[in-house]
Design a protein around this motif. Structure first.
Motif, PDB file in Angstrom:
ATOM      1  N   ASP A 189      -3.354  -7.035   9.187  1.00  0.00           N
ATOM      2  CA  ASP A 189      -4.317  -8.045   8.766  1.00  0.00           C
ATOM      3  C   ASP A 189      -4.423  -9.105   9.861  1.00  0.00           C
ATOM      4  O   ASP A 189      -3.840  -8.970  10.950  1.00  0.00           O
ATOM      5  CB  ASP A 189      -3.942  -8.651   7.411  1.00  0.00           C
TER       6      ASP A 189
ATOM      7  N   VAL B 204       0.837  -1.197   0.000  1.00  0.00           N
ATOM      8  CA  VAL B 204       0.000   0.000   0.000  1.00  0.00           C
ATOM      9  C   VAL B 204       0.873   1.250   0.000  1.00  0.00           C
ATOM     10  O   VAL B 204       1.572   1.524   0.980  1.00  0.00           O
ATOM     11  CB  VAL B 204      -0.925   0.025   1.230  1.00  0.00           C
TER      12      VAL B 204
ATOM     13  N   LEU C 174       0.361  -2.523   6.465  1.00  0.00           N
ATOM     14  CA  LEU C 174      -1.040  -2.923   6.453  1.00  0.00           C
ATOM     15  C   LEU C 174      -1.271  -4.018   7.490  1.00  0.00           C
ATOM     16  O   LEU C 174      -0.621  -5.064   7.461  1.00  0.00           O
ATOM     17  CB  LEU C 174      -1.427  -3.442   5.067  1.00  0.00           C
TER      18      LEU C 174
ATOM     19  N   VAL D 281      -3.912   1.068   7.957  1.00  0.00           N
ATOM     20  CA  VAL D 281      -2.598   1.197   7.325  1.00  0.00           C
ATOM     21  C   VAL D 281      -1.856   2.330   8.025  1.00  0.00           C
ATOM     22  O   VAL D 281      -2.381   3.430   8.178  1.00  0.00           O
ATOM     23  CB  VAL D 281      -2.711   1.520   5.817  1.00  0.00           C
TER      24      VAL D 281
ATOM     25  N   SER E 223     -10.137  -1.591   8.961  1.00  0.00           N
ATOM     26  CA  SER E 223      -8.931  -1.614   8.136  1.00  0.00           C
ATOM     27  C   SER E 223      -7.950  -0.578   8.669  1.00  0.00           C
ATOM     28  O   SER E 223      -8.362   0.491   9.132  1.00  0.00           O
ATOM     29  CB  SER E 223      -9.255  -1.334   6.671  1.00  0.00           C
TER      30      SER E 223
ATOM     31  N   THR F 244       1.792   4.993   0.669  1.00  0.00           N
ATOM     32  CA  THR F 244       1.277   5.968   1.644  1.00  0.00           C
ATOM     33  C   THR F 244       2.090   7.254   1.570  1.00  0.00           C
ATOM     34  O   THR F 244       3.145   7.307   0.942  1.00  0.00           O
ATOM     35  CB  THR F 244       1.352   5.411   3.083  1.00  0.00           C
TER      36      THR F 244
ATOM     37  N   ASN G 178       6.297  -1.940   4.402  1.00  0.00           N
ATOM     38  CA  ASN G 178       5.228  -2.898   4.118  1.00  0.00           C
ATOM     39  C   ASN G 178       5.374  -4.213   4.879  1.00  0.00           C
ATOM     40  O   ASN G 178       4.403  -4.948   5.052  1.00  0.00           O
ATOM     41  CB  ASN G 178       5.158  -3.181   2.612  1.00  0.00           C
TER      42      ASN G 178
ATOM     43  N   TYR H  50       6.070   2.505   1.039  1.00  0.00           N
ATOM     44  CA  TYR H  50       4.841   1.765   1.341  1.00  0.00           C
ATOM     45  C   TYR H  50       4.579   1.749   2.836  1.00  0.00           C
ATOM     46  O   TYR H  50       5.501   1.752   3.650  1.00  0.00           O
ATOM     47  CB  TYR H  50       4.932   0.332   0.812  1.00  0.00           C
ATOM     48  N   GLY H  51       3.299   1.712   3.179  1.00  0.00           N
ATOM     49  CA  GLY H  51       2.906   1.665   4.572  1.00  0.00           C
ATOM     50  C   GLY H  51       2.741   0.239   5.065  1.00  0.00           C
ATOM     51  O   GLY H  51       2.831  -0.727   4.308  1.00  0.00           O
TER      52      GLY H  51
END
Length: 515
Positions: free
Chosen positions: A50, A24, A48, A152, A150, A26, A114, A45-46
């Motif tokens: 899950d 993702v 994420l 991030v 969600s 960012t 990430n 990228y950030g």
């Protein structure tokens, strides 16, 4: 059939057939970081979160507590965050590294990309300070406790360490008393902005706020008054220990102040033998200063002082005891110096270092002493010339009890008015430019309480000026910038609203930025 079996075997061997974690992109454009860190570099990228994200930590109890705090913050999310699994990817980690990697005890490195959200320091203090930055990186909704499905976190690398070792605030609990829980709330706020010293002004003409078991009338009588009798009270020794322990849990050192030989009317009203005429004074409920003094010629005075210092020192793990020493207008200079030299020896006897307002320099100080500058640079300079260290609290910049403007509902104006910009636009390093940096311990924001009587009052006068002072104490001078700070502060209003801080909304700050 054979092909299906082969795929099944491959899946089982890797424990699952899950899809790769999405990458993702960012931006850190909207990050609001106060105090501003030393180095901030965006990552592509950030991170994420899950269902498979885990949390790991060093085995030290302090680090485990930080990891648990992080999990608690994410309790209203859809992510279980299993703790203590040893994995290399999709992990939030809190670690201790060698001092070769991070030399400052309060320094930290926060890396978010990430694959990993990693916070590291060479001490638990460093990890804790970094956690305060991570809290600012987290979205407002998370801090507000809203349900989040969600999440991030923007990709960034932050390398940070403090400019000054001493970054403090003083709370005067003598003019008006504040409860244990009120002080703990302030400690939470101080920790969030990386402050590390809480100076408690425990005694003054209007009240004696700390139980001394060998002199019980100090609180029985001296604790019963306050300015206008609005908020009397005192801390039992267990109360005080509770404050000290809570501050320690936030890596904040408590510095108790027992003001003497002036500012002592509450003690003189409690024990007549401390007066030269042997008569108790009346309890005082006004706001004048400079009219009281212990009787420096009596042996009982030094018995009293030693008993107080001994009990305070036993309850205070930090290295300092503050002796006040300011505004002793009715004590002759000769008597003042004789008294302080005797008291200096008592403090050393109980393995503590002396801090005093800049006036104590006249009694003779050395490199083991700390003078606190508040009014006259010439006075503090004489202490520095003797080798003493200095804490900077220039009233025209740092006294939180000064009004923002003449229209402010509470506060004083004897040092002028101190708007939000005046509190920020100055450089501590320029007050004593010819002094080696090693002699400047840091800065402290005093809040005298003649006009305040509630938590809301504490917060109104402290915020946002205290936040600006926190940046001056933590951040490098090369990063001081009013325009940058102003924009960050305006955006930070929303976080203060979430934290329910009663802050002053300065009209000099343009609030057109979308929050």
């Amino acid at each position: 059939m054979a092909l299906r079996f082969l795929v099944l075997v491959i899946c089982v061997s890797f424990f699952s057939c899950k899809k790769e974690k999405p990458i993702v992109p960012t931006s850190i454009e909207n990050l609001v970081l106060i105090p501003i860190p030393d180095q901030v570099v965006a990552a592509n990228y950030g991170f994420l979160f899950d269902q498979e994200t885990v949390v790991t930590s060093d085995t030290l109890p302090e680090i485990k507590a930080i990891a648990s705090q992080f999990k608690k913050i994410l309790k209203n999310t859809a992510f279980p965050l299993a703790l203590d699994k040893e994995v290399d990817e999709n992990v939030v980690s809190f670690n201790i590294v060698s001092s070769d990697s991070i030399s400052s005890p309060e320094g930290y490195v926060l890396e978010i990309d990430n694959n990993r959200l990693s916070l590291a320091g060479s001490t638990p203090i460093g990890v804790f300070r970094g956690m305060q930055t991570l809290l600012q990186v987290l979205p407002d909704a998370l801090i507000a406790g809203k349900q989040i499905d969600s999440l991030v976190i923007p990709g960034v690398k932050i390398v940070d360490a403090p400019q000054y070792e001493y970054r403090g605030m003083m709370l005067d609990v003598a003019r008006h008393f504040f409860t244990v829980n009120e002080v703990k709330r302030l400690i939470d706020q101080m920790a969030f902005y990386k402050l590390n010293k809480l100076h408690l002004h425990l005694t003054d003409d209007q009240g004696w706020r700390i139980e001394i078991k060998s002199w019980p009338k100090l609180t029985e009588i001296g604790g019963s008054s306050s300015v206008r009798n609005e908020r009397p009270g005192f801390y039992t020794q267990e109360d005080y220990k509770s404050i000290v322990a809570y501050a320690q849990s936030k890596f904040i050192t408590v510095i108790p102040e027992i003001d003497m030989p002036g500012h002592t009317n509450a003690a003189l009203a409690s024990y007549p033998e401390l007066n030269c005429n042997g008569k108790a004074t009346k309890l005082y409920k006004g706001m004048r200063v400079g009219f009281s003094t212990l009787c420096v010629d009596k042996d009982i005075t030094y018995t009293f002082v030693e008993d107080v210092i001994k009990e305070i020192a036993a309850m205070t793990p930090g290295p300092y005891i503050h002796l006040g020493g300011d505004e002793s207008h009715v004590t002759s200079k000769k008597d003042y110096n004789i008294f302080l030299n005797k008291v200096f020896s008592i403090v050393k006897k109980y393995n503590k270092h002396v801090i005093g307002w800049e006036e104590i320099e006249s009694a003779g100080v050395d490199s083991t002493y700390v003078v606190q500058h508040w009014q006259r640079t010439t006075t503090a300079s004489r202490g520095l010339a003797q080798g003493a260290k200095v804490i900077l609290s220039p009233a025209k910049r740092m006294y939180l009890d000064m009004k923002y403007t003449k229209k402010s509902p509470i506060g004083l104006t004897w040092a002028g008015t101190v708007e939000v910009d005046s509190a920020y636009i100055w450089k501590p390093s320029q007050i004593f430019e010819d002094v080696p940096p090693s002699q400047v311990l840091g800065i402290e924001s005093p809040l005298w309480s003649e006009t305040i009587k509630s938590t809301g009052d504490i917060e109104y006068l402290s915020f946002p000026r205290l936040i600006g002072h926190a940046e001056l104490g933590w951040s490098k001078p090369s990063n001081y910038n009013w325009d940058s700070y102003k924009e960050r502060l305006i955006k930070h209003y929303k976080r203060m609203d979430i934290l329910e801080i009663n802050y002053y909304k300065s009209p000099i700050l343009k609030t057109k930025i979308k929050l």
